[in-house]
Design a protein around this motif. Structure first.
Motif, PDB file in Angstrom:
ATOM      1  N   MET A  61       0.839  -1.194   0.000  1.00 19.22           N
ATOM      2  CA  MET A  61       0.000   0.000   0.000  1.00 19.22           C
ATOM      3  C   MET A  61       0.875   1.246   0.000  1.00 19.22           C
ATOM      4  O   MET A  61       1.916   1.261   0.658  1.00 19.22           O
ATOM      5  CB  MET A  61      -0.906  -0.001   1.228  1.00 19.22           C
ATOM      6  CG  MET A  61      -1.824  -1.208   1.298  1.00 19.22           C
ATOM      7  SD  MET A  61      -2.716  -1.319   2.864  1.00 19.22           S
ATOM      8  CE  MET A  61      -1.354  -1.533   4.015  1.00 19.22           C
ATOM      9  N   LEU A  62       0.462   2.244  -0.730  1.00 22.01           N
ATOM     10  CA  LEU A  62       1.135   3.531  -0.752  1.00 22.01           C
ATOM     11  C   LEU A  62       0.295   4.484   0.076  1.00 22.01           C
ATOM     12  O   LEU A  62      -0.806   4.857  -0.327  1.00 22.01           O
ATOM     13  CB  LEU A  62       1.278   4.047  -2.184  1.00 22.01           C
ATOM     14  CG  LEU A  62       2.348   3.392  -3.048  1.00 22.01           C
ATOM     15  CD1 LEU A  62       1.976   1.992  -3.436  1.00 22.01           C
ATOM     16  CD2 LEU A  62       2.626   4.229  -4.266  1.00 22.01           C
ATOM     17  N   ASN A  63       0.785   4.857   1.232  1.00 20.63           N
ATOM     18  CA  ASN A  63       0.042   5.713   2.154  1.00 20.63           C
ATOM     19  C   ASN A  63       0.668   7.099   2.217  1.00 20.63           C
ATOM     20  O   ASN A  63       1.887   7.229   2.301  1.00 20.63           O
ATOM     21  CB  ASN A  63       0.009   5.108   3.555  1.00 20.63           C
ATOM     22  CG  ASN A  63      -0.750   3.807   3.584  1.00 20.63           C
ATOM     23  OD1 ASN A  63      -1.783   3.675   2.942  1.00 20.63           O
ATOM     24  ND2 ASN A  63      -0.237   2.836   4.304  1.00 20.63           N
ATOM     25  N   VAL A  64      -0.184   8.097   2.209  1.00 16.43           N
ATOM     26  CA  VAL A  64       0.271   9.478   2.247  1.00 16.43           C
ATOM     27  C   VAL A  64      -0.333  10.173   3.456  1.00 16.43           C
ATOM     28  O   VAL A  64      -1.526  10.040   3.720  1.00 16.43           O
ATOM     29  CB  VAL A  64      -0.149  10.230   0.965  1.00 16.43           C
ATOM     30  CG1 VAL A  64       0.317  11.670   1.008  1.00 16.43           C
ATOM     31  CG2 VAL A  64       0.390   9.521  -0.265  1.00 16.43           C
ATOM     32  N   THR A  65       0.503  10.893   4.167  1.00 11.85           N
ATOM     33  CA  THR A  65       0.034  11.714   5.284  1.00 11.85           C
ATOM     34  C   THR A  65       0.658  13.102   5.156  1.00 11.85           C
ATOM     35  O   THR A  65       1.675  13.274   4.480  1.00 11.85           O
ATOM     36  CB  THR A  65       0.412  11.106   6.646  1.00 11.85           C
ATOM     37  OG1 THR A  65       1.830  10.922   6.704  1.00 11.85           O
ATOM     38  CG2 THR A  65      -0.279   9.782   6.888  1.00 11.85           C
ATOM     39  N   SER A  66       0.030  14.053   5.802  1.00  8.99           N
ATOM     40  CA  SER A  66       0.588  15.406   5.830  1.00  8.99           C
ATOM     41  C   SER A  66       0.266  16.036   7.165  1.00  8.99           C
ATOM     42  O   SER A  66      -0.695  15.646   7.836  1.00  8.99           O
ATOM     43  CB  SER A  66       0.025  16.251   4.686  1.00  8.99           C
ATOM     44  OG  SER A  66      -1.355  16.449   4.853  1.00  8.99           O
ATOM     45  N   ASP A  67       1.074  17.016   7.533  1.00  9.00           N
ATOM     46  CA  ASP A  67       0.799  17.757   8.753  1.00  9.00           C
ATOM     47  C   ASP A  67      -0.509  18.520   8.576  1.00  9.00           C
ATOM     48  O   ASP A  67      -0.815  19.017   7.484  1.00  9.00           O
ATOM     49  CB  ASP A  67       1.931  18.732   9.064  1.00  9.00           C
ATOM     50  CG  ASP A  67       3.186  18.028   9.568  1.00  9.00           C
ATOM     51  OD1 ASP A  67       3.117  16.821   9.894  1.00  9.00           O
ATOM     52  OD2 ASP A  67       4.247  18.689   9.628  1.00  9.00           O
ATOM     53  N   GLU A  68      -1.267  18.612   9.643  1.00  6.62           N
ATOM     54  CA  GLU A  68      -2.595  19.224   9.589  1.00  6.62           C
ATOM     55  C   GLU A  68      -2.570  20.650   9.040  1.00  6.62           C
ATOM     56  O   GLU A  68      -3.416  21.038   8.244  1.00  6.62           O
ATOM     57  CB  GLU A  68      -3.225  19.224  10.984  1.00  6.62           C
ATOM     58  CG  GLU A  68      -4.671  19.633  10.983  1.00  6.62           C
ATOM     59  CD  GLU A  68      -5.304  19.473  12.345  1.00  6.62           C
ATOM     60  OE1 GLU A  68      -6.031  20.397  12.758  1.00  6.62           O
ATOM     61  OE2 GLU A  68      -5.069  18.432  12.990  1.00  6.62           O
ATOM     62  N   GLY A  69      -1.614  21.427   9.410  1.00 10.55           N
ATOM     63  CA  GLY A  69      -1.560  22.823   8.980  1.00 10.55           C
ATOM     64  C   GLY A  69      -0.702  23.068   7.754  1.00 10.55           C
ATOM     65  O   GLY A  69      -0.375  24.214   7.450  1.00 10.55           O
ATOM     66  N   ASP A  70      -0.343  22.040   7.038  1.00 10.18           N
ATOM     67  CA  ASP A  70       0.535  22.172   5.872  1.00 10.18           C
ATOM     68  C   ASP A  70      -0.247  22.701   4.670  1.00 10.18           C
ATOM     69  O   ASP A  70      -0.894  21.940   3.964  1.00 10.18           O
ATOM     70  CB  ASP A  70       1.173  20.823   5.539  1.00 10.18           C
ATOM     71  CG  ASP A  70       2.172  20.914   4.407  1.00 10.18           C
ATOM     72  OD1 ASP A  70       2.371  22.019   3.858  1.00 10.18           O
ATOM     73  OD2 ASP A  70       2.767  19.876   4.072  1.00 10.18           O
ATOM     74  N   ILE A  71      -0.170  23.996   4.445  1.00 14.09           N
ATOM     75  CA  ILE A  71      -0.894  24.589   3.321  1.00 14.09           C
ATOM     76  C   ILE A  71      -0.188  24.345   1.991  1.00 14.09           C
ATOM     77  O   ILE A  71      -0.789  24.551   0.931  1.00 14.09           O
ATOM     78  CB  ILE A  71      -1.118  26.108   3.539  1.00 14.09           C
ATOM     79  CG1 ILE A  71       0.227  26.831   3.663  1.00 14.09           C
ATOM     80  CG2 ILE A  71      -2.004  26.358   4.739  1.00 14.09           C
ATOM     81  CD1 ILE A  71       0.109  28.337   3.649  1.00 14.09           C
ATOM     82  N   MET A  72       1.032  23.876   2.022  1.00 17.14           N
ATOM     83  CA  MET A  72       1.777  23.600   0.789  1.00 17.14           C
ATOM     84  C   MET A  72       1.502  22.195   0.243  1.00 17.14           C
ATOM     85  O   MET A  72       1.841  21.895  -0.890  1.00 17.14           O
ATOM     86  CB  MET A  72       3.284  23.780   1.029  1.00 17.14           C
ATOM     87  CG  MET A  72       3.684  25.186   1.431  1.00 17.14           C
ATOM     88  SD  MET A  72       3.224  26.447   0.221  1.00 17.14           S
ATOM     89  CE  MET A  72       4.306  26.035  -1.100  1.00 17.14           C
ATOM     90  N   PHE A  73       0.883  21.332   1.064  1.00 19.72           N
ATOM     91  CA  PHE A  73       0.607  19.968   0.622  1.00 19.72           C
ATOM     92  C   PHE A  73      -0.456  19.985  -0.464  1.00 19.72           C
ATOM     93  O   PHE A  73      -1.529  20.573  -0.298  1.00 19.72           O
ATOM     94  CB  PHE A  73       0.150  19.091   1.794  1.00 19.72           C
ATOM     95  CG  PHE A  73      -0.174  17.682   1.403  1.00 19.72           C
ATOM     96  CD1 PHE A  73       0.829  16.806   1.038  1.00 19.72           C
ATOM     97  CD2 PHE A  73      -1.484  17.240   1.369  1.00 19.72           C
ATOM     98  CE1 PHE A  73       0.538  15.503   0.666  1.00 19.72           C
ATOM     99  CE2 PHE A  73      -1.799  15.941   0.999  1.00 19.72           C
ATOM    100  CZ  PHE A  73      -0.782  15.074   0.645  1.00 19.72           C
ATOM    101  N   ASP A  74      -0.171  19.329  -1.568  1.00 21.76           N
ATOM    102  CA  ASP A  74      -1.073  19.290  -2.725  1.00 21.76           C
ATOM    103  C   ASP A  74      -1.897  18.004  -2.668  1.00 21.76           C
ATOM    104  O   ASP A  74      -1.484  16.967  -3.165  1.00 21.76           O
ATOM    105  CB  ASP A  74      -0.246  19.349  -4.011  1.00 21.76           C
ATOM    106  CG  ASP A  74      -1.091  19.394  -5.263  1.00 21.76           C
ATOM    107  OD1 ASP A  74      -2.333  19.342  -5.168  1.00 21.76           O
ATOM    108  OD2 ASP A  74      -0.490  19.467  -6.356  1.00 21.76           O
TER     109      ASP A  74
END
Length: 110
Positions: A61-74
């Motif tokens: 599985m390819l899992n993606v997470t990001s920081d909650e406040g990361d406005i740069m995450f696409d």
């Protein structure tokens, strides 16, 4: 041997680091390098953290997470890029699943 999810590798745009699980050191160097390039380019492109992990059945599985406040995450780019990786790297991903099932889970080949 493994009862839960097992991380194969991960890349983080936040820490600018790449990790390969030591349990997979037997993989050919070319495969390890391809995984590193794939993961690092992904996180450089869309941000966040990409984790490749096997579930209990040996599915990768390819899992993606990001920081909650990361406005740069696409987020949209992330979904599209994952689909592109699954399509363009299908042979690699299937081979990794086979490797995991045979060498780490001890399954027999049909």
């Amino acid at each position: 041997m493994y009862l839960d999810k097992v991380v194969l590798c991960a890349s983080s745009a936040y820490e600018q680091k790449y990790f390969l699980n030591e349990d997979f050191k037997a993989l050919p160097e070319s495969i390890k390098e391809e995984l590193k390039i794939m993961c690092v380019l992904y996180t450089e492109d869309v941000g966040g953290i990409l984790t490749l992990e096997f579930d209990e059945d040996g599915n990768l599985m390819l899992n993606v997470t990001s920081d909650e406040g990361d406005i740069m995450f696409d987020e949209i780019g992330s979904v599209l890029k994952i689909k592109e990786l699954q399509r363009n790297k299908a042979e690699l991903l299937e081979s990794l699943e086979l490797f995991y099932r045979v060498f780490l889970l001890g399954e027999e080949l049909d």
